[in-house]
Write a protein that holds these residues in place. Structure first.
Motif, short mmCIF file in Angstrom:
data_model
loop_
_atom_site.label_atom_id
_atom_site.label_comp_id
_atom_site.label_asym_id
_atom_site.label_seq_id
_atom_site.Cartn_x
_atom_site.Cartn_y
_atom_site.Cartn_z
N TYR A 70 0.96 -1.22 -0.06
CA TYR A 70 0.06 -0.08 0.13
C TYR A 70 0.94 1.35 0.02
O TYR A 70 1.79 1.31 0.84
CB TYR A 70 -0.77 0.09 1.41
N GLY A 71 0.66 1.99 -0.96
CA GLY A 71 1.64 3.27 -1.01
C GLY A 71 1.15 4.22 -2.11
O GLY A 71 -0.15 4.24 -2.55
N THR A 72 2.10 5.06 -2.42
CA THR A 72 1.78 6.35 -3.62
C THR A 72 3.00 6.10 -4.62
O THR A 72 3.96 5.57 -4.18
CB THR A 72 1.73 7.54 -2.89
N LYS A 73 2.53 6.64 -5.55
CA LYS A 73 3.59 6.66 -6.84
C LYS A 73 4.95 7.56 -6.41
O LYS A 73 5.99 7.32 -6.88
CB LYS A 73 3.05 7.16 -7.96
N THR A 74 4.63 8.73 -5.63
CA THR A 74 5.70 9.42 -5.44
C THR A 74 6.59 9.28 -3.88
O THR A 74 7.45 9.61 -3.81
CB THR A 74 5.24 10.97 -5.01
N CYS A 75 6.13 7.95 -3.50
CA CYS A 75 6.89 7.50 -2.29
C CYS A 75 8.19 6.66 -2.62
O CYS A 75 7.99 5.63 -3.07
CB CYS A 75 5.98 6.83 -1.34
N VAL A 92 3.51 5.40 4.45
CA VAL A 92 3.35 4.31 3.58
C VAL A 92 4.81 4.24 3.15
O VAL A 92 5.66 4.93 3.28
CB VAL A 92 2.78 4.73 2.32
N PRO A 93 5.21 2.96 2.68
CA PRO A 93 4.39 1.86 2.32
C PRO A 93 4.00 1.05 3.51
O PRO A 93 4.66 1.09 4.76
CB PRO A 93 5.25 1.04 1.62
N ILE A 116 3.55 -7.06 7.60
CA ILE A 116 4.98 -7.01 7.64
C ILE A 116 5.42 -5.77 8.31
O ILE A 116 6.45 -5.48 9.25
CB ILE A 116 5.62 -7.30 6.35
N GLY A 117 4.97 -4.54 7.66
CA GLY A 117 5.37 -2.93 8.09
C GLY A 117 5.68 -2.31 6.94
O GLY A 117 5.04 -2.58 5.86
N GLY A 118 6.89 -1.52 7.19
CA GLY A 118 7.33 -0.62 6.18
C GLY A 118 8.33 -1.31 5.38
O GLY A 118 8.69 -2.45 5.63
N TYR A 119 8.99 -0.31 4.81
CA TYR A 119 10.24 -0.87 3.56
C TYR A 119 11.17 -1.41 4.48
O TYR A 119 11.65 -2.68 4.19
CB TYR A 119 10.76 0.01 2.98
N CYS A 123 8.15 3.21 -1.13
CA CYS A 123 7.25 2.40 -1.87
C CYS A 123 7.98 1.79 -3.06
O CYS A 123 7.94 0.60 -3.38
CB CYS A 123 5.85 3.18 -2.33
N ASN A 124 8.62 2.91 -3.73
CA ASN A 124 9.40 2.27 -4.85
C ASN A 124 10.44 1.34 -4.82
O ASN A 124 10.79 0.59 -5.30
CB ASN A 124 9.84 3.57 -5.74
#
Length: 80
Positions: free
Chosen positions: A5-10, A50-51, A60-63, A13-14
């Motif tokens: 779960y995230g955004t394109k600009t994160c 996010v993520p 799991i959590g974040g990155y 997340c990428n």
């Protein structure tokens, strides 16, 4: 399957998506900028950044949590 779960600009997340791609781990991206239901779910559960990442129903959590999770499973080559 990994759900991100995230955004394109994160940037994290990428990175999470790249980590999955490099390691040939199937994932699905849920962009909360376009999915109001997903955004509401995160807000209702007090996820403020996010993520936010799940493996099926396992949170799991974040990155950095994803990096640790995959390293513990022995399935990750790190991507920076």
């Amino acid at each position: 399957m990994i759900k991100i779960y995230g955004t394109k600009t994160c940037s994290y997340c990428n990175r999470a998506k790249s980590l999955c791609s490099v390691n040939k781990i199937p994932y699905v991206e849920i962009n909360i900028s376009h999915d109001e239901e997903a955004k509401q779910m995160l807000l209702e559960n007090n996820y403020k950044t996010v993520p936010q990442i799940w493996n099926d129903e396992e949170y799991i959590g974040g990155y950095t949590d994803l990096v640790k999770y995959l390293s513990e499973k022995g399935t990750a080559s790190l991507v920076w």
